[in-house]
Motif scaffolding. Sequence first.
Motif, PDB file in Angstrom:
ATOM      1  N   LYS A 147       1.033  10.876  19.583  1.00 18.41           N
ATOM      2  CA  LYS A 147       1.168  11.179  21.001  1.00 18.41           C
ATOM      3  C   LYS A 147       2.599  11.528  21.385  1.00 18.41           C
ATOM      4  O   LYS A 147       2.818  12.474  22.138  1.00 18.41           O
ATOM      5  N   SER A 148       3.569  10.805  20.861  1.00 18.25           N
ATOM      6  CA  SER A 148       4.970  11.093  21.181  1.00 18.25           C
ATOM      7  C   SER A 148       5.438  12.378  20.512  1.00 18.25           C
ATOM      8  O   SER A 148       6.073  13.230  21.147  1.00 18.25           O
ATOM      9  N   THR A 149       5.125  12.546  19.235  1.00 15.26           N
ATOM     10  CA  THR A 149       5.552  13.734  18.491  1.00 15.26           C
ATOM     11  C   THR A 149       4.879  14.991  19.028  1.00 15.26           C
ATOM     12  O   THR A 149       5.534  15.991  19.326  1.00 15.26           O
ATOM     13  N   ALA A 207       6.042  15.759  22.636  1.00 15.01           N
ATOM     14  CA  ALA A 207       7.347  16.423  22.732  1.00 15.01           C
ATOM     15  C   ALA A 207       7.231  17.906  22.380  1.00 15.01           C
ATOM     16  O   ALA A 207       7.792  18.763  23.070  1.00 15.01           O
ATOM     17  N   ALA A 208       6.490  18.217  21.326  1.00 19.95           N
ATOM     18  CA  ALA A 208       6.330  19.613  20.913  1.00 19.95           C
ATOM     19  C   ALA A 208       5.510  20.403  21.941  1.00 19.95           C
ATOM     20  O   ALA A 208       5.815  21.561  22.240  1.00 19.95           O
ATOM     21  N   LEU A 209       4.470  19.777  22.495  1.00 19.03           N
ATOM     22  CA  LEU A 209       3.655  20.435  23.522  1.00 19.03           C
ATOM     23  C   LEU A 209       4.491  20.702  24.770  1.00 19.03           C
ATOM     24  O   LEU A 209       4.432  21.788  25.347  1.00 19.03           O
ATOM     25  N   ALA A 210       5.280  19.724  25.171  1.00 23.77           N
ATOM     26  CA  ALA A 210       6.138  19.894  26.344  1.00 23.77           C
ATOM     27  C   ALA A 210       7.127  21.044  26.129  1.00 23.77           C
ATOM     28  O   ALA A 210       7.306  21.881  27.015  1.00 23.77           O
ATOM     29  N   GLN A 238       2.612  20.727  14.781  1.00 22.49           N
ATOM     30  CA  GLN A 238       2.609  22.047  15.424  1.00 22.49           C
ATOM     31  C   GLN A 238       1.216  22.669  15.423  1.00 22.49           C
ATOM     32  O   GLN A 238       0.835  23.357  16.364  1.00 22.49           O
ATOM     33  N   VAL A 239       0.434  22.402  14.388  1.00 17.94           N
ATOM     34  CA  VAL A 239      -0.950  22.883  14.344  1.00 17.94           C
ATOM     35  C   VAL A 239      -1.756  22.210  15.463  1.00 17.94           C
ATOM     36  O   VAL A 239      -2.565  22.858  16.136  1.00 17.94           O
TER      37      VAL A 239
END
Length: 177
Positions: A19-21, A24-27, A158-159
Motif C-alpha cells: 500500500k505504501s510503495t 507512492a508510485a500511484l500518487a 509499477q505493474v
Amino acid sequence: MTAGSRPVAVLVGPMGAGKSTVGAALARSCGVDLCDTDEEIVDRSGRSVPAIFQEDGEAGFRTLEAEVVADVVATHSGVVSLGGGAVMTPAVREALVGHTVVYLRIGAEAGFARVAHSDRPLLAAPNPAERYAEVLADREETYRAVASLVVDADRDPQVVVDDILARLASRTESEQE
C-alpha cells in the motif's frame, strides 16, 4: 488538504501488500500527494504505531485510526493508503462509502515474506507466519466488500500501478458514456 476534495484512490489490503510503495508510485503517476494514514496517525499523536498499541491497546489505536481516516478521506485529494486493519472498524468502512477503494490482494505467503522482519504489533506471536495467514483470512471478506477494484499486488509495484491506472481510466470512460 482541502475540504470537500476526494481522493483519487484509497488503497486497502493486508500488511505487506504494498500500500505504501504502490501508493507512492500511484500518487507520482497521477501528480498528486500520498497520505499514508499510519504516518498521519504518528504525526498527529506524536507516537509510533507500536507505542500506541502498547500504551492504548488495539482498541485505542483503532479509535484514533478511524478519526484520522474519516478526516483524510474527506479532505485529501491525492492517494490515500490505509493501515491493514483499518477496514475492520465500522466507522472506517462508513467513511469509505462513495470513494474509489482499491484492494491490493496478496497471498499469505507472499505478504508475510514482505513483512517478516518488521516490528508489526499484530505479528507478535509464537508463529508470525501463521498469525499473518489468520489475520488475512479474517479480513479478506471485508477487503473485498469495501473495494471498488481488486488488484493482484504480488507483482512489481509499477505493474500494479499501471493496472490500477488502466482500470481507473476505464471506469471513468464508462461513467461518461
